[in-house]
Design an enzyme around this catalytic site. Structure first.
Site, mmCIF file in Angstrom:
data_model
loop_
_atom_site.group_PDB
_atom_site.id
_atom_site.type_symbol
_atom_site.label_atom_id
_atom_site.label_comp_id
_atom_site.label_asym_id
_atom_site.label_seq_id
_atom_site.Cartn_x
_atom_site.Cartn_y
_atom_site.Cartn_z
ATOM 1 C CD GLU A 280 -3.444 -0.357 1.770
ATOM 2 O OE1 GLU A 280 -3.323 0.602 2.554
ATOM 3 O OE2 GLU A 280 -4.469 -1.045 1.688
ATOM 4 C CG HIS B 89 -2.350 -3.132 8.303
ATOM 5 N ND1 HIS B 89 -2.681 -4.417 7.939
ATOM 6 C CD2 HIS B 89 -3.326 -2.347 7.780
ATOM 7 C CE1 HIS B 89 -3.788 -4.405 7.233
ATOM 8 N NE2 HIS B 89 -4.199 -3.158 7.120
#
Length: 420
Positions: free
Chosen positions: A49, A271
């Site tokens: 990402e 995350h």
């Protein structure tokens, strides 16, 4: 490989949540990530990402001395490094999710380390937006199957020839955001088929968030809605590995961040980062834990394959339903257009017919596009289901003849037969 060969490999993995205009504190987080990576000096840093190529170039420049080699996987394959974009990637009309537009993929880096060949894979599978009603489950399972094939069996090379991506490797490493819990069907399929081992399960020393979770409630970027029915957190990011031939690999330590940075107000991402210390050693052939001829055949693997086939069947039925609905809407739209043409020829309702013409054309084009998309989705799911059915049938045949089944080579043969 030398008989007394030994190698320590420190691996870093993080879903960076680096989405332009949407992710919070991007610039600050990228700066602190670069500082952290420079400080720790890992052997291999795998990031997901990083949507902004500008941010990648910033990281590359900032880390150039510590990490002289870097690569940015774009949407399409590039010549130097192998990349495979998954066939099924969600739905283009689900604008609020966006997975289809970014194009989920797996990238492969082939590294030569002290005479050892390491195949390092980095991937990001389709997100799960609802645990109770997961409309992307079939797509994610299909992606797990494609990923398992890409790693363990065969894939198309950039020049068109079929080649084994892990055939000549001594060690295989897979890192990334799989968007699957450890016991989810796709995760079980991936590990059973490839023989990859989970660093969290195998490590001798773990430090970090409870149960190894990589999305935790203490992270200020994570909401309770993101965690769904798991208020204590979820584990969806992984470090998986296996030795292919002549090697033995184990995870000595695994660490995760814990949702908060003692020196800063915000974490590096929504995350948690994974930091694994792996050791690779030479092993005699008779002690090789993972033979190069494919995954160990077991009733567990067969059971997983059957469950995957069933899940794909449900996905195919759902795709058929949407295609039929879109087809009916297209037919009705065409009928309406014909009626409007007739009305436009008359005098009384000409203005009304002209006003309704544009939205009617939009309805036909939109429904037609949805019909074509879901027909392609059906074909993709049917292809995966056919591969699984072929594997299961060949396994039954070999068992009936009393010979040992070899699932991975049989799949490769089946794939070639279908391509012919």
């Amino acid at each position: 490989m030398k008989p007394n060969f030994s190698l320590r490999l420190r691996v870093f993995n993080l879903n960076c949540w680096d989405i332009p205009y949407l992710s919070k504190h991007r610039a600050d987080r990228m700066k602190r990530l670069a500082d952290f990576l420079n400080l720790e000096s890992f052997d291999l840093a795998l990031l997901e990402e990083v949507w902004s190529e500008q941010d990648f170039q910033y990281l590359r420049q900032k880390l150039s001395l510590t990490y002289p080699d870097a690569h940015y996987f774009r949407r399409h394959p590039i010549q130097e490094i192998l990349q495979h974009v998954y066939t099924l990637n969600g739905y283009p009309y689900m604008l609020c999710h966006g997975d289809w537009f970014c194009g989920k993929a797996v990238g492969l880096l082939v590294l030569h380390l002290n005479g050892m060949v390491l195949n390092a894979y980095v991937t990001h599978l389709h997100a799960e937006y609802s645990r109770q009603k997961d409309i992307y489950l079939a797509h994610r399972v299909a992606q797990a199957w494609e990923l398992a094939q890409f790693i363990q069996c065969v894939s198309l090379g950039l020049t068109g020839e079929v080649r084994h991506t892990s055939k000549s490797a001594d060690v295989v490493l897979l890192c990334g955001d799989l968007n699957m819990h450890p016991r989810d069907l796709g995760c079980c399929l991936l590990k059973e088929w490839t023989g990859l081992r989970d660093a969290y399960v195998e490590t001798q020393d773990f430090k970090g968030s409870e149960a190894g979770c990589t999305m935790v409630p203490t992270n200020c970027y994570v909401s309770q809605q993101d965690l769904g029915p798991f208020p204590l957190g979820i584990r969806i990011d992984y470090v998986l590995y296996k030795a292919v031939s002549g090697c033995y690999i184990y995870c000595k330590t695994l660490k995760t961040t814990t949702g908060c940075d003692p020196n800063n107000s915000t974490p590096l991402s929504d995350h948690e980062a994974l930091m694994a210390t792996l050791y690779v050693k030479h092993s005699p052939p008779q002690e090789d834990p993972c033979p190069p001829h494919g995954p160990p055949e077991s009733s567990a693997l067969t059971s997983v394959l059957k469950d995957v086939w069933t899940e794909l069947e449900l996905g195919i039925k759902q795709a058929h339903w949407w295609a039929e609905l879109a087809g009916y809407v297209s037919v009705c739209g065409l009928f309406l257009l014909s009626l409007l043409c007739i009305l436009a020829l008359g005098e009384g309702a000409r203005e009304v017919a002209i006003l309704l013409w544009t939205p009617s054309v939009g309805l036909v084009l939109g429904a037609g596009t949805v019909y074509i998309f879901h027909m392609q989705e059906t074909k993709g799911l049917c292809r995966v289901q056919a591969e699984l059915q072929h594997v299961l049938r060949r396994e039954r045949e070999t068992q009936n003849h009393g010979s040992e089944p070899h699932l991975a080579p049989l799949l490769a043969a089946g794939g070639r037969a279908e391509e012919q």
